[in-house]
Design a protein around this motif. Structure first.
Motif, mmCIF file in Angstrom:
data_model
loop_
_atom_site.group_PDB
_atom_site.id
_atom_site.type_symbol
_atom_site.label_atom_id
_atom_site.label_comp_id
_atom_site.label_asym_id
_atom_site.label_seq_id
_atom_site.Cartn_x
_atom_site.Cartn_y
_atom_site.Cartn_z
ATOM 1 N N ASP A 161 -39.808 26.050 27.324
ATOM 2 C CA ASP A 161 -38.356 26.171 27.429
ATOM 3 C C ASP A 161 -37.932 27.599 27.156
ATOM 4 O O ASP A 161 -38.781 28.469 26.932
ATOM 5 N N GLY A 162 -36.642 27.845 27.168
ATOM 6 C CA GLY A 162 -36.124 29.199 27.045
ATOM 7 C C GLY A 162 -35.716 29.583 25.637
ATOM 8 O O GLY A 162 -35.114 30.648 25.444
ATOM 9 N N MET A 163 -36.040 28.729 24.652
ATOM 10 C CA MET A 163 -35.640 29.064 23.284
ATOM 11 C C MET A 163 -36.734 28.732 22.260
ATOM 12 O O MET A 163 -36.779 29.330 21.196
ATOM 13 N N GLY A 164 -37.579 27.756 22.553
ATOM 14 C CA GLY A 164 -38.598 27.334 21.592
ATOM 15 C C GLY A 164 -37.996 26.619 20.404
ATOM 16 O O GLY A 164 -38.642 26.391 19.386
ATOM 17 N N ARG A 165 -36.752 26.246 20.507
ATOM 18 C CA ARG A 165 -35.929 25.638 19.488
ATOM 19 C C ARG A 165 -34.567 25.489 20.141
ATOM 20 O O ARG A 165 -34.475 25.583 21.365
ATOM 21 N N ALA A 166 -33.512 25.276 19.395
ATOM 22 C CA ALA A 166 -32.172 25.362 19.959
ATOM 23 C C ALA A 166 -31.492 26.598 19.395
ATOM 24 O O ALA A 166 -31.774 27.027 18.275
ATOM 25 N N TYR A 222 -35.854 33.419 28.961
ATOM 26 C CA TYR A 222 -35.896 33.752 30.391
ATOM 27 C C TYR A 222 -35.041 34.985 30.676
ATOM 28 O O TYR A 222 -35.372 35.802 31.544
ATOM 29 N N LEU A 223 -33.902 35.121 29.975
ATOM 30 C CA LEU A 223 -33.021 36.286 30.164
ATOM 31 C C LEU A 223 -33.474 37.473 29.322
ATOM 32 O O LEU A 223 -33.450 38.617 29.784
ATOM 33 N N ILE A 224 -33.873 37.192 28.075
ATOM 34 C CA ILE A 224 -34.291 38.281 27.183
ATOM 35 C C ILE A 224 -35.394 39.102 27.838
ATOM 36 O O ILE A 224 -35.426 40.328 27.724
ATOM 37 N N TYR A 225 -36.275 38.421 28.569
ATOM 38 C CA TYR A 225 -37.387 39.121 29.217
ATOM 39 C C TYR A 225 -37.098 39.438 30.684
ATOM 40 O O TYR A 225 -38.018 39.592 31.488
ATOM 41 N N THR A 247 -44.356 33.813 32.003
ATOM 42 C CA THR A 247 -44.479 34.881 31.008
ATOM 43 C C THR A 247 -43.300 34.921 30.037
ATOM 44 O O THR A 247 -43.426 35.478 28.954
ATOM 45 N N SER A 248 -42.155 34.347 30.409
ATOM 46 C CA SER A 248 -40.980 34.478 29.540
ATOM 47 C C SER A 248 -40.669 33.215 28.750
ATOM 48 O O SER A 248 -39.931 33.276 27.767
ATOM 49 N N CYS A 249 -41.219 32.073 29.145
ATOM 50 C CA CYS A 249 -40.865 30.834 28.432
ATOM 51 C C CYS A 249 -41.558 30.767 27.079
ATOM 52 O O CYS A 249 -42.529 31.473 26.818
#
Lengths: 380, 380
Positions: free
Chosen positions: B144-149, B158-161, B218-220
């Motif tokens: 996922d895109g946070m690894g948490r909430a 996804y955006l940070i990278y 690579t970003s998740c």
């Protein structure tokens, strides 16, 4: 009625023959006339005129088409600015917000827009419609969706008479764009678009109501651009001769001066992206001893004295400077201004039972029905 | 990096082979595990599980693909819910908000999405990702895109990278849809999307960050869905044996119980669509005499006692009921609840210098740098 998303995908572009053309010499008249018809709102005439002149000098043309010249199957998009008027003074705009908004609708619908339909008549928004047409190389409808200025998107005649509520596109000065779809209630569009506008800095470029020529012709308030030119020219010619001459020029378009006075109180606040308030005016000359108040929400809504309501929305209530005949927009109202209160009866498009549901006094929270201007008054 | 609007228009769909499948028997484990990983936010596990079970019983399949199995040129869209968690309890949803949002992005980009990438891991949003994939007939990324909430869209890996900030689409329970374009700053997307979400009733379905498989891989934060299953199973097996057994099960995924206590104070308010506040906990059993407070903004951010900070964002801080091992979301915190404070170190994807700019303590307004969990603590 109107062009649906699916129908739009399969059509070819339709050629529209213009009926007349706005020249640089017309701009000052349009700015003045449209600002008076803007009833205290409709955006900033000064910045709008600068943008329009710049566009003309860069080689754009403002080609105007009469509603009766619109082919049935031509595709129009309504375009203009949305937001608290005062914000459009203070924000530096890209200048092509409405153009990007029209292009976003074209991309979304997979169709080409053939002509621009002004959203409202007003010092800012009449000019925005011209510039949008000029930059896109498209003719501009001689007519608009309000026949004046109004504060809310649910008050647009294109929608009141059944045009498509969505898609609509908003673009801000950073180029951020929101394309809104899936909305069929005009008030729902208004509340979502208003919220986005506030986040976009209280002003944005808007394109909406992609419709066919048949719908634009029957739902628009017709020939408001040519009315603005005539009114602007007449007032310009009269203003050196003083307030009475301006009142007479105003009478030539069916209007009347109802009151002359000096502003003694202004209450105004920005609420939810709107400029709301009221102005109190003490009588001068023939009106000494009387006091009139005008309520506004971006635009002037209700004028009353102690005897009752003198004029009410949707009839057009404008305040103009007694010395220069320049209209005073609601955000420019200030203690000490000497103003004439001018009223023009609303277009029949705004006073049907259906339209009054959206633009009558009750739509603005007043607890009375619309009475036509001058009905309760003795003739001058 | 990521799929741009133009590149997307010319590609053909890519087939993705799933690695495993979520069965109805897995749902309770995922709900429990994801809710613990949701660190007090991430949406309602109960409603999410009902929706997922209903989808499975209607014949949908939740096919899961490992990040390493993603072809480079597959197209994914991130999807999930956005808003104040408490609103998702109180609003009746369509149930297909995220599906409509994904379809709006497909239509805007003129491309087909091949797989769904979960936006965040959490009781609600992990289930939403499953249901979105199931209803669209698409596999779902195990990651996922946070690894948490997290509370803000600018905190998505996804955006940070470097994934595309726009277009993004929001859909509400009336089917109103806003497609946002022209935005390249994640914080600008966050502020515009948040404003629209509040207008949409403080909760909406979101699809965004249309990207290729290489970027997703690579970003998740990888394999958080399988982690949720394992964690949920382990805690379920341990919870009949009491808090110490749950703490041991938690240790199997690298976590640790930092505190045991009873809630004695909760301060909470809804500000700008967020649920913000703090909870105070008095020690029980081995922690009698200590007092810990946890700050939250939708999710738990900082845990501290009088000696200093015990754990801080982006490390995962969860509160679970001491009797049932059910996680307590921030909107369910209440005086008298007996809770264990559990901490799991954040994924390395969240603790790079670049990521900490967006998800470290300073991004939440705290005036200190991130220190990894357990670093300042003596081993148990």
């Amino acid at each position: 009625v109107g062009t649906t998303e699916n129908a739009a995908r399969t059509r070819a572009a339709v050629r529209v023959e213009p009926d007349w053309e706005v020249t640089e010499g017309d701009l000052a008249s349009i700015a003045l006339g449209a600002a008076i018809l803007g009833t205290g709102g409709g955006g900033n005439p000064y910045l709008g005129t600068l943008r329009a002149r710049q566009a003309l000098r860069a080689g754009m043309r403002f080609l105007i088409v009469d509603p009766d010249s619109l082919p049935d199957d031509v595709v129009l998009a309504a375009a203009g600015g949305i937001g608290a008027p005062v914000a459009s003074y203070e924000k530096i705009e890209r200048g092509d917000e409405e153009i990007l908004a029209v292009k976003a609708l074209e991309a979304h619908l997979g169709t080409r827009v053939d002509a621009v339909a002004p959203l409202e008549v007003g010092g800012g928004n009449s000019m925005r419609a011209l510039v949008t047409g000029g930059l896109l190389g498209l003719p501009i409808l001689d007519g608009d969706g309000m026949g004046r200025a109004f504060p809310e998107l649910s008050m647009i005649t294109y929608l009141i008479y059944g045009g498509p509520v969505s898609p609509a596109a908003l673009v801000d000065e950073h180029g951020r764009c929101a394309v809104l779809t899936g909305i069929d209630d005009p008030r729902s569009l208004e509340s979502l678009a208003r919220t986005i506008t506030v986040e976009m800095g209280a002003h944005a470029g808007l394109a909406m109501c992609v419709m066919d020529g048949a719908h634009a012709r029957t739902s628009c308030v017709p020939r408001t651009l040519s009315l603005a030119v005539r009114l602007g020219r007449a007032v310009t010619a009269a203003r050196d001769e003083g307030s009475d001459a301006v009142a007479a020029a105003f009478g030539a378009v069916g209007g009347r001066r109802l009151f002359q006075g000096k502003i003694v109180d202004v209450r105004r606040q920005i609420v939810g992206g709107f400029s709301r308030g009221s102005v109190a005016i003490e009588g001068l000359d023939g009106d000494i001893g009387r006091r009139v108040t005008v309520d506004f929400q971006n635009e002037n809504l209700i004028a009353r004295d102690k005897a009752g309501v003198l004029a009410m929305v949707p009839d057009l209530i404008s305040l103009v400077d007694r010395d220069t005949a320049e209209p005073v927009t609601t955000e420019a109202l200030r203690y000490g201004f000497r103003v004439d209160l001018l009223v023009i009866p609303a277009s029949p498009q705004l006073t049907t039972q259906r339209a009054l549901e959206f633009v009558g006094p009750r739509a603005f929270g007043y607890d009375f029905d619309w009475v036509p201007a001058f009905n309760a008054l003795s003739p001058e």
